[in-house]
Design an enzyme around this catalytic site. Structure first.
Site, mmCIF file in Angstrom:
data_model
loop_
_atom_site.group_PDB
_atom_site.id
_atom_site.type_symbol
_atom_site.label_atom_id
_atom_site.label_comp_id
_atom_site.label_asym_id
_atom_site.label_seq_id
_atom_site.Cartn_x
_atom_site.Cartn_y
_atom_site.Cartn_z
ATOM 1 N N LYS A 1 -7.733 1.415 -1.978
ATOM 2 C CA LYS A 1 -7.217 0.893 -0.704
ATOM 3 C C LYS A 1 -7.018 2.006 0.310
ATOM 4 O O LYS A 1 -7.341 1.851 1.503
ATOM 5 C CB LYS A 1 -5.894 0.154 -0.943
ATOM 6 C CG LYS A 1 -5.166 -0.282 0.339
ATOM 7 C CD LYS A 1 -5.980 -1.296 1.140
ATOM 8 C CE LYS A 1 -5.338 -1.577 2.503
ATOM 9 N NZ LYS A 1 -4.006 -2.173 2.422
ATOM 10 N N THR B 1 0.854 -1.193 0.000
ATOM 11 C CA THR B 1 0.000 0.000 0.000
ATOM 12 C C THR B 1 0.884 1.235 0.000
ATOM 13 O O THR B 1 1.765 1.378 0.850
ATOM 14 C CB THR B 1 -0.909 0.010 1.241
ATOM 15 O OG1 THR B 1 -1.766 -1.127 1.193
ATOM 16 C CG2 THR B 1 -1.761 1.275 1.274
#
Length: 270
Positions: free
Chosen positions: A169, A94
């Site tokens: 995300k 991420t």
């Protein structure tokens, strides 16, 4: 399929195990003797250099901790140069959508596809093959990555062009962190009302206040125990989403206020 893997740690190790179990030939980076021994125990072939990870690989998976590590591994080593044309680079870390976009630009010069595929879930979800994957990339890139992703992920969710996986995300994690902040405030209120934390968390699972965030905290036993377990990961993602919002001139509004109730020590970027 021959698959290269970088980052066989907490999340990466069960991914490697699932890939090997599905019959793929996996080469995983292990820079130290201990790391190479752990790779061997997973059933993969340990290699010492990034170039060996990419050589003759149909896909390379990167599952390191930070965005800076993604850039270092993918742009400051011979990894892309070692990968054959037509292969796909899968990034689970991420981080910034800009990093995924920069990788795609660099990789395109070598006919390599890139997907950013940040995850939602943890090692038990990987073991069960039910890890949620937000996948950004062209239709062709996603098609090439899917046989890898489906070994440990489901659902595999295409969400748009490269970088979109990171955007989804980061919004997801901002919402999750905000929910954690609200749970922290709820626990404080319950304490003032004479209800202990464990009783509250247990009761909420059967009521309209239930949520995945509340269930996750309840499984750890308390807000404090949850922070000790995964707070480092959430703080990293909160910093990333605040930085992205600031970069794009977007405001997080009440999400940011709720997040601060749970993570007051995380620098505010917007």
């Amino acid at each position: 399929m021959r698959i290269g893997f970088i980052g066989a740690g907490r999340m990466g190790a069960p991914m490697v195990r699932r890939l090997v179990g599905a019959g793929h030939e996996v080469r995983a980076l292990g820079r130290s003797g201990d790391a190479r021994r752990r790779v061997t125990e997973l059933g993969a072939d340990p290699v010492s250099f990034t170039a060996a990870v990419g050589t003759e690989a149909a896909a390379v998976v990167v599952c390191v901790f930070t965005d800076d590590q993604v850039r270092a591994v993918c742009l400051d080593t011979p990894l892309l140069a070692s990968m054959p044309g037509g292969s796909v680079l899968i990034v689970h870390t991420t981080g910034s959508p800009r990093t995924a976009e920069d990788l795609a630009t660099q990789a395109a010069t070598r006919d390599i596809r890139v997907v950013d595929a940040p995850v939602s879930g943890g090692p038990p979800d990987i073991d069960a093959g039910t890890l949620t994957l937000f996948v950004g990339g062209t239709e062709d890139a996603v098609t090439r990555a899917r046989p890898v992703l489906e070994c440990y992920g489901g659902p595999v969710l295409p969400v748009g062009p490269v970088g979109s996986g990171q955007r989804v995300k980061l919004v997801n994690n901002a919402l999750f962190a905000a929910q954690l902040g609200l749970i922290t405030e709820a626990v404080r209120l319950a304490t003032r009302l004479g209800i202990d934390e464990a009783t509250l968390l247990s009761a909420l699972q059967h009521a309209s206040g239930a949520s995945r965030a509340a269930a996750t905290v309840a499984a750890k036993g308390s807000v404090t125990a949850f922070n000790a377990s995964v707070g480092e990961f959430i703080r990293k993602d909160v910093a990333a989403v605040r930085a992205l919002a600031a970069e794009l001139g977007a405001t997080m509004g009440t999400l940011d206020s709720a997040i601060s109730a749970q993570f007051p020590d995380t620098e505010r970027k917007s």
